[in-house]
Each structure stands twice: as structure tokens, then as C-alpha cells.
Design a protein around this motif. Structure first.
Motif, PDB file in Angstrom:
ATOM      1  N   ARG A  62       0.879  -1.179   0.000  1.00 61.13           N
ATOM      2  CA  ARG A  62       0.000   0.000   0.000  1.00 61.13           C
ATOM      3  C   ARG A  62       0.908   1.217   0.000  1.00 61.13           C
ATOM      4  O   ARG A  62       1.599   1.493   0.984  1.00 61.13           O
ATOM      5  CB  ARG A  62      -0.910  -0.004   1.225  1.00 61.13           C
ATOM      6  CG  ARG A  62      -1.770  -1.255   1.349  1.00 61.13           C
ATOM      7  CD  ARG A  62      -2.694  -1.444   0.142  1.00 61.13           C
ATOM      8  NE  ARG A  62      -3.604  -2.567   0.319  1.00 61.13           N
ATOM      9  CZ  ARG A  62      -3.377  -3.794  -0.142  1.00 61.13           C
ATOM     10  NH1 ARG A  62      -2.248  -4.051  -0.779  1.00 61.13           N
ATOM     11  NH2 ARG A  62      -4.265  -4.754   0.026  1.00 61.13           N
ATOM     12  N   THR A  63       0.925   1.935  -1.110  1.00 61.67           N
ATOM     13  CA  THR A  63       1.942   2.965  -1.316  1.00 61.67           C
ATOM     14  C   THR A  63       1.844   4.109  -0.322  1.00 61.67           C
ATOM     15  O   THR A  63       2.809   4.840  -0.115  1.00 61.67           O
ATOM     16  CB  THR A  63       1.840   3.519  -2.749  1.00 61.67           C
ATOM     17  OG1 THR A  63       0.495   3.955  -2.991  1.00 61.67           O
ATOM     18  CG2 THR A  63       2.203   2.448  -3.754  1.00 61.67           C
ATOM     19  N   THR A  64       0.678   4.287   0.311  1.00 64.67           N
ATOM     20  CA  THR A  64       0.577   5.351   1.317  1.00 64.67           C
ATOM     21  C   THR A  64       1.412   5.024   2.540  1.00 64.67           C
ATOM     22  O   THR A  64       1.855   5.929   3.256  1.00 64.67           O
ATOM     23  CB  THR A  64      -0.890   5.548   1.723  1.00 64.67           C
ATOM     24  OG1 THR A  64      -1.431   4.295   2.170  1.00 64.67           O
ATOM     25  CG2 THR A  64      -1.704   6.055   0.528  1.00 64.67           C
ATOM     26  N   PRO A  67       6.082   4.388   0.839  1.00 62.87           N
ATOM     27  CA  PRO A  67       6.357   5.302  -0.287  1.00 62.87           C
ATOM     28  C   PRO A  67       7.588   4.906  -1.091  1.00 62.87           C
ATOM     29  O   PRO A  67       7.704   5.299  -2.252  1.00 62.87           O
ATOM     30  CB  PRO A  67       6.549   6.659   0.411  1.00 62.87           C
ATOM     31  CG  PRO A  67       6.950   6.316   1.814  1.00 62.87           C
ATOM     32  CD  PRO A  67       6.219   5.055   2.143  1.00 62.87           C
ATOM     33  N   THR A  70       6.793   3.281  -4.517  1.00 69.17           N
ATOM     34  CA  THR A  70       6.483   4.195  -5.610  1.00 69.17           C
ATOM     35  C   THR A  70       7.745   4.871  -6.137  1.00 69.17           C
ATOM     36  O   THR A  70       7.925   5.020  -7.352  1.00 69.17           O
ATOM     37  CB  THR A  70       5.482   5.259  -5.134  1.00 69.17           C
ATOM     38  OG1 THR A  70       4.310   4.613  -4.630  1.00 69.17           O
ATOM     39  CG2 THR A  70       5.096   6.182  -6.263  1.00 69.17           C
ATOM     40  N   ASN A  89       1.226  10.269  -7.974  1.00 73.35           N
ATOM     41  CA  ASN A  89       1.419   9.280  -6.926  1.00 73.35           C
ATOM     42  C   ASN A  89       0.533   8.075  -7.232  1.00 73.35           C
ATOM     43  O   ASN A  89      -0.587   7.954  -6.744  1.00 73.35           O
ATOM     44  CB  ASN A  89       1.068   9.866  -5.552  1.00 73.35           C
ATOM     45  CG  ASN A  89       1.382   8.879  -4.426  1.00 73.35           C
ATOM     46  OD1 ASN A  89       2.154   7.950  -4.596  1.00 73.35           O
ATOM     47  ND2 ASN A  89       0.747   9.115  -3.279  1.00 73.35           N
ATOM     48  N   PRO A  90       1.018   7.165  -8.080  1.00 72.83           N
ATOM     49  CA  PRO A  90       0.186   6.025  -8.474  1.00 72.83           C
ATOM     50  C   PRO A  90      -0.132   5.124  -7.283  1.00 72.83           C
ATOM     51  O   PRO A  90       0.738   4.794  -6.486  1.00 72.83           O
ATOM     52  CB  PRO A  90       1.048   5.293  -9.505  1.00 72.83           C
ATOM     53  CG  PRO A  90       2.447   5.702  -9.190  1.00 72.83           C
ATOM     54  CD  PRO A  90       2.369   7.103  -8.667  1.00 72.83           C
ATOM     55  N   GLN A  91      -1.405   4.745  -7.170  1.00 68.98           N
ATOM     56  CA  GLN A  91      -1.842   3.847  -6.102  1.00 68.98           C
ATOM     57  C   GLN A  91      -1.768   2.408  -6.639  1.00 68.98           C
ATOM     58  O   GLN A  91      -2.699   1.916  -7.270  1.00 68.98           O
ATOM     59  CB  GLN A  91      -3.255   4.211  -5.648  1.00 68.98           C
ATOM     60  CG  GLN A  91      -3.381   5.614  -5.090  1.00 68.98           C
ATOM     61  CD  GLN A  91      -2.518   5.815  -3.857  1.00 68.98           C
ATOM     62  OE1 GLN A  91      -2.502   4.990  -2.944  1.00 68.98           O
ATOM     63  NE2 GLN A  91      -1.779   6.918  -3.827  1.00 68.98           N
ATOM     64  N   LYS A  93      -1.292  -1.709  -6.329  1.00 64.59           N
ATOM     65  CA  LYS A  93      -1.581  -2.830  -5.440  1.00 64.59           C
ATOM     66  C   LYS A  93      -0.956  -4.129  -5.932  1.00 64.59           C
ATOM     67  O   LYS A  93      -1.088  -5.154  -5.266  1.00 64.59           O
ATOM     68  CB  LYS A  93      -3.092  -3.009  -5.298  1.00 64.59           C
ATOM     69  CG  LYS A  93      -3.791  -1.853  -4.594  1.00 64.59           C
ATOM     70  CD  LYS A  93      -5.273  -2.155  -4.396  1.00 64.59           C
ATOM     71  CE  LYS A  93      -5.959  -1.015  -3.656  1.00 64.59           C
ATOM     72  NZ  LYS A  93      -7.408  -1.284  -3.451  1.00 64.59           N
TER      73      LYS A  93
END
Length: 376
Positions: A62-64, A67, A70, A89-91, A93
């Protein structure tokens, strides 16, 4: 140690003699030198790398919360000619950042393949079905010695429901790629140019080291080998470096009578497991084994006033303590008691493994245990 050099004909004669003597005069329960010691400098080298696993079915980072995944993906795309717009900021998965580690075997040559272990370093729930992108593997000196790429083999799986329930088997966040890395660089090795061949014992023992040196001298010639310490045996090398491989092969096949292991008792205090070596003995001692059980029970008594009384309800705590003394049973350990006698004596009083740990520790404190006690 004086250096002795051998020509090709002499070396062949010595190697043939080594095989003949080894077949005719191998001692009972002998072990080969290759099973007791390794050649100094002949070892693997650890490699480590950082890469990306793609193609996951929604179980990636989960990129949040990770980081760096990403950032790594953006850096890789930039090297491939794809530039992301600023602030993007591509999300993702189906991508996971992973750490790789492998071992480069001794004498590995470019083009050979080695296994790689891949482990998630983000919050990916599973690497199952993923593929590792091209990743360099570096040694302790910072140089790239291999490159890895391929499809992961994951031995576990995990299923998670929307209500937070989860079922998993083994660890799905780590996997392997068999033959997944290709060697690109040779590790320098000066084995053929050394002034001595050093054999390092897997477990240090002065007697075993002396036996190895003696077996080599009896087989290949007096004065060739000398035991330096409890771990190292030095052997004179052949004069021609091209004969080193055949010479070491003959050395490793010589059979040696290994020394008996030191008297040792290994205790795992967490599980109550006790491993007692063959040579463990005790001095004369009397041991008593019993059990003391203490039971504490808490309860509350309620004092209720009489009807129409002016008193108040009072709650008073009450503690009941009961002590139960088990039957203490004593057994005698005579001088020179062996492993079999210790086990039979402890079993005769019904002691559990945890009790045996306490008995051995008490014997050690009393100076009756004639062995090293190791608690892990």
C-alpha cells in the motif's frame, strides 16, 4: 615447517599410496577429512539486493504506507524512458518492494545459476504469483556479482475477509526463485599460490587435529602436515600449482579416527528438552525429588444486617491457602554413573523433563556432574 616440493611422478605415487593405505588400514568408525574439516578460503560469499516484484493480485504494498515502492517504480520507469508527470502518486496494489539474498558458491563462474530468496520489506500481504524484475546482487565490497530475475515460488498463502478475518498457511510474504540469479563476476581465489594448505576443523578439538595431521603424514609422507592448534592443520602444497586440485582431493579422502566429543549436557529451559552426551558421568551423590503444591483461593464474605437494622452491608475478603507436600523420593547415583543409569534413576522416581533440568543443575552446583552444562 620445512617446505617440501613434489614432481608429477612423485605426486602420482603418493596419491596412489594414499588410496591404497586408506583402503587397507582405515580405522574402525573412521571419518573422511572432508567430513571433519574444510579447506581455508573455500567458502561461499553472501549477496544481497533490492528490487521490485510485479504481477501480484492486489496483495502488493500500500503505497501510502510504503512510499519507497512508488519511488523505486518511478526510478525504474525513468531508466526505461517512461517519465511520470510531476506530483503523480500512483496507487499500486500489484507491486511490492523486496529484499533479496543469496550465497555465491566458491569458485562460481560467470554464467552459472544460483538460488535466490525474496522477502517483502513493505506491507505486501503476499508475493504469490509475482515476478521479480531484473535486480543486481552485490557482495560486501559493493560490487555486483550476480543478477536475479524470474517467477517466485511461494510456499504459503493467505486469505483475508472484509470483516478482518484472515486465514494463512506458512509465510506468503517470502519466496524463492530456483536458479533465479546468474553469476556475472568471479571471486578471486589464491588457493593454488598459497605457501600452505590449511584445513580448518568444523568443531575444534586438539585430539582430532592431531589425528588428522598424523593420518596425512602416515599416508603421504612424514613431515607433510602439522597441527597448528585445535582448529587448524597445515599441509605442504605441491610444487606445481596445477596439481593442487588432485592433491586436495586425495587429502579429503583420507580417513581419520575422530576424537570422542567432550562430556556435555545441553538443556533447553523453555521446552524442558535435555540432551546428554555419551561421556557424561557423575560423582557419588544422593538426590531427592518431591513436589510442593501451594493453592491460594480468594473469595468474599458478605455481612448483611438484620431487617430494620441500622447497619450496612459489609463485604470482607477471605483467603484460603492450602499446602500439599508430595512424597519425596531419594535415589543414589554412584561414582562413575553413566548416561543410561542417570536416565533410569530419574525415570524410576517419575520425574518429568522439567524436573530433570532442575536435577542436573543441582548436580552441577554441587560439583557432582562431570560434564559441561549448557543451558539454551
Amino acid at each position: 615447517m620445512a617446505k617440501r616440493n613434489y614432481g608429477m611422478d612423485t605426486l602420482r605415487l603418493l596419491l596412489g599410496l594414499a588410496l591404497a593405505v586408506g583402503l587397507m588400514a582405515a580405522p574402525a568408525h573412521a571419518e573422511r577429512i572432508k567430513d571433519l574439516a574444510g579447506v581455508e578460503g573455500v567458502r561461499g560469499n553472501p549477496l544481497v539486493g533490492y528490487g521490485l516484484v510485479v504481477g501480484l493480485d492486489g496483495s502488493g504494498d500500500r503505497t501510502t504506507q510504503a512510499p519507497f515502492t512508488t519511488q523505486s517504480l518511478a526510478s525504474m520507469l525513468a531508466r526505461l524512458g517512461v517519465t511520470l508527470p510531476p506530483g503523480t502518486n500512483p496507487q499500486l496494489k500489484n507491486v511490492a518492494a523486496v529484499a533479496l539474498h543469496a550465497e555465491l558458491p566458491a569458485f562460481a563462474k560467470p554464467g552459472q545459476k544460483i538460488d535466490v530468496t525474496v522477502s517483502s520489506i513493505g506491507n505486501a500481504s503476499s508475493l504469490r504469483g509475482g515476478s521479480l524484475l531484473l535486480t543486481p546482487l552485490r557482495g560486501a565490497d559493493g560490487n555486483v556479482y550476480a543478477v536475479a530475475q524470474g517467477t517466485l515460488v511461494v510456499g504459503g498463502f493467505g486469505v483475508e475477509g472484509r470483516d478482518g478475518s484472515r486465514v494463512s498457511l506458512n509465510v506468503p510474504s517470502a519466496g524463492r526463485i530456483p536458479n533465479g540469479a546468474m553469476v556475472e563476476r568471479v571471486v578471486p581465489n589464491d588457493l593454488a599460490s598459497r605457501d600452505a594448505i590449511r584445513l580448518n576443523l568444523h568443531q575444534g578439538d586438539f585430539r582430532t587435529a592431531q589425528n588428522i595431521a598424523g593420518a596425512i603424514n602416515r599416508t603421504l609422507g612424514s613431515g607433510l602436515a602439522v597441527a597448528v592448534d585445535a582448529v587448524t592443520v597445515e599441509v605442504q602444497p605441491p610444487r606445481n600449482p596445477s596439481q593442487t586440485v588432485a592433491y586436495i582431493a586425495a587429502l579429503q579422502d583420507i580417513e581419520v579416527q575422530a576424537a570422542q566429543a567432550a562430556a556435555r549436557v545441553v538443556v533447553n529451559a523453555r521446552t524442558g528438552t535435555v540432551v546428554i552426551g555419551q561421556n557424561v558421568k557423575v560423582h557419588p551423590a544422593a538426590v531427592t525429588h518431591g513436589s510442593l503444591s501451594v493453592t491460594i483461593r480468594e473469595r468474599f464474605d458478605v455481612s448483611q444486617p438484620q431487617p430494620f437494622g441500622e447497619g450496612e452491608t459489609v463485604v470482607t475478603p477471605r483467603t484460603d491457602i492450602a499446602v500439599e507436600q508430595g512424597d519425596g523420593r531419594m535415589f543414589l547415583l554412584e561414582g562413575g554413573t553413566t548416561l543410561d543409569a542417570i536416565v533410569r534413576a530419574v525415570n524410576s522416581v517419575g520425574a518429568a523433563p522439567g524436573d530433570l533440568v532442575a536435577i542436573l543443575e543441582a548436580l552441577k552446583q554441587a560439583g557432582a556432574l562431570r560434564a559441561e552444562l549448557v543451558v539454551i
